[in-house]
Design a protein around this motif. Structure first.
Motif, PDB file in Angstrom:
ATOM      1  N   GLU A  33       0.806  -1.217   0.000  1.00 18.92           N
ATOM      2  CA  GLU A  33       0.000   0.000   0.000  1.00 18.92           C
ATOM      3  C   GLU A  33       0.843   1.274   0.000  1.00 18.92           C
ATOM      4  O   GLU A  33       0.309   2.375   0.160  1.00 18.92           O
ATOM      5  CB  GLU A  33      -0.936   0.007   1.231  1.00 18.92           C
ATOM      6  N   TRP A  34       2.163   1.136  -0.177  1.00 20.01           N
ATOM      7  CA  TRP A  34       3.017   2.316  -0.090  1.00 20.01           C
ATOM      8  C   TRP A  34       2.710   3.344  -1.153  1.00 20.01           C
ATOM      9  O   TRP A  34       2.907   4.545  -0.961  1.00 20.01           O
ATOM     10  CB  TRP A  34       4.478   1.897  -0.141  1.00 20.01           C
ATOM     11  N   HIS A  35       2.157   2.898  -2.307  1.00 18.13           N
ATOM     12  CA  HIS A  35       1.874   3.827  -3.398  1.00 18.13           C
ATOM     13  C   HIS A  35       0.714   4.771  -3.078  1.00 18.13           C
ATOM     14  O   HIS A  35       0.459   5.736  -3.802  1.00 18.13           O
ATOM     15  CB  HIS A  35       1.557   3.053  -4.679  1.00 18.13           C
ATOM     16  N   LYS A  36      -0.026   4.513  -1.973  1.00 17.22           N
ATOM     17  CA  LYS A  36      -1.159   5.362  -1.604  1.00 17.22           C
ATOM     18  C   LYS A  36      -0.746   6.585  -0.793  1.00 17.22           C
ATOM     19  O   LYS A  36      -1.559   7.474  -0.553  1.00 17.22           O
ATOM     20  CB  LYS A  36      -2.165   4.549  -0.780  1.00 17.22           C
ATOM     21  N   HIS A  37       0.499   6.636  -0.383  1.00 16.51           N
ATOM     22  CA  HIS A  37       0.952   7.694   0.533  1.00 16.51           C
ATOM     23  C   HIS A  37       1.565   8.879  -0.229  1.00 16.51           C
ATOM     24  O   HIS A  37       2.016   8.741  -1.365  1.00 16.51           O
ATOM     25  CB  HIS A  37       1.980   7.121   1.503  1.00 16.51           C
ATOM     26  N   LYS A  74       0.719  10.245  -5.404  1.00 17.29           N
ATOM     27  CA  LYS A  74      -0.636  10.685  -5.083  1.00 17.29           C
ATOM     28  C   LYS A  74      -0.622  12.158  -4.675  1.00 17.29           C
ATOM     29  O   LYS A  74      -1.510  12.928  -5.022  1.00 17.29           O
ATOM     30  CB  LYS A  74      -1.185   9.824  -3.945  1.00 17.29           C
ATOM     31  N   LYS A  75       0.405  12.537  -3.920  1.00 16.71           N
ATOM     32  CA  LYS A  75       0.552  13.909  -3.434  1.00 16.71           C
ATOM     33  C   LYS A  75       2.037  14.178  -3.243  1.00 16.71           C
ATOM     34  O   LYS A  75       2.792  13.281  -2.856  1.00 16.71           O
ATOM     35  CB  LYS A  75      -0.195  14.096  -2.108  1.00 16.71           C
TER      36      LYS A  75
END
Length: 287
Positions: free
Chosen positions: A180-184, A211-212
């Motif tokens: 899930e690291w790509h969500k941060h 993502k940001k």
């Protein structure tokens, strides 16, 4: 004034005769006499009293004045020659090295220690600035050589070669799930900096779309913020080593086949000869 003529005149007085001067200068006695005569003609002043054969040479008042100046001139010449030889042999000299911050903090010290142990009489000065400032200092001859990190550097005014390839690591807080690291959010250097440009190139290479993005002004602060679970980052492995050892953050592995690297460059000004100290430091770095 012809300095060869002056040297011949000076040597005649130092040796006490035209024949001894000729021997020291490895030329014929007539050539020495002709040279001194030409000097007197050029100056329109008599320099040496031509007395009875067998008697010591003596100087006129004008000759004594010129001899004193000649002695100072050739003493300075000898001092300059001795200094050049000492610098060529690295018994004396100085070198100013311009480096960007990551190289200064994580790479340079062992090479400086090695260089100073080999050449203890060379004065060392290290300037730590941004890559842009280091290049400007190199152009202005405020530094002798530059070591910088960053993206591709091209300019006809510099001679550039890669010194090292530095491994870059994607980093995260240990609690972040690898799936899930790509969500941060991502912590990146400020826009417009060479490090930011490089980080964006590496993200493209790693096929990552953040993502940001949060802009942060230093690598060390990015590492600290990632260790507090503030987001993800991409930093040189040299920067994050201590954080990983203490398990404050972790590297997200993408496999050896997809290793991310950035070049560290050696840069000098094109057409500007390297001094002996700079050549010796080059050998320490590359050997």
């Amino acid at each position: 004034m012809n300095l060869n003529h002056l040297r011949h005149f000076f040597t005649v007085i130092e040796t006490g005769s035209f024949s001894d001067a000729a021997d020291r200068l490895y030329i014929s006695q007539p050539a020495v006499s002709k040279s001194v005569n030409e000097l007197e003609s050029y100056l329109k002043l008599p320099l040496i009293e031509r007395g009875v054969k067998g008697r010591p040479l003596s100087l006129t008042k004008d000759g004594k004045m010129l001899y004193d100046y000649a002695r100072s001139i050739f003493a300075l010449e000898k001092a300059a020659t001795d200094e050049v030889i000492a610098r060529q042999k690295l018994n004396r000299g100085a070198i100013t090295i311009g480096v960007s911050p990551t190289i200064a903090n994580y790479w340079l010290t062992p090479y400086l220690v090695d260089f100073q142990q080999k050449y203890p009489n060379i004065d060392l000065k290290v300037m730590v600035e941004s890559t842009h400032s280091i290049k400007e200092a190199l152009t202005d001859a405020d530094i002798d050589i530059a070591l910088v990190e960053g993206g591709k550097i091209e300019s006809e005014q510099y001679d550039i070669k890669i010194w090292k390839q530095e491994v870059m690591s994607i980093i995260a807080h240990p609690d972040i799930d690898d799936k899930e690291w790509h969500k941060h959010p991502w912590l990146l250097r400020e826009r417009g900096s060479m490090t930011r440009d490089l980080m964006e190139q590496l993200l493209v290479k790693a096929k990552i779309t953040p993502k940001k993005i949060i802009e942060v002004g230093s690598n060390e602060l990015i590492a600290q913020m990632v260790s507090k679970n503030f987001g993800l980052g991409i930093l040189p492995r040299s920067v994050i080593h201590s954080f990983c050892e203490t398990k404050q953050l972790k590297e997200i592995s993408r496999g050896h086949h997809d290793m991310l690297t950035r070049p560290l460059y050696w840069i000098v000004c094109h057409g500007r000869p390297l001094g002996p100290a700079s050549r010796a430091f080059h050998d320490v770095l590359f050997n």
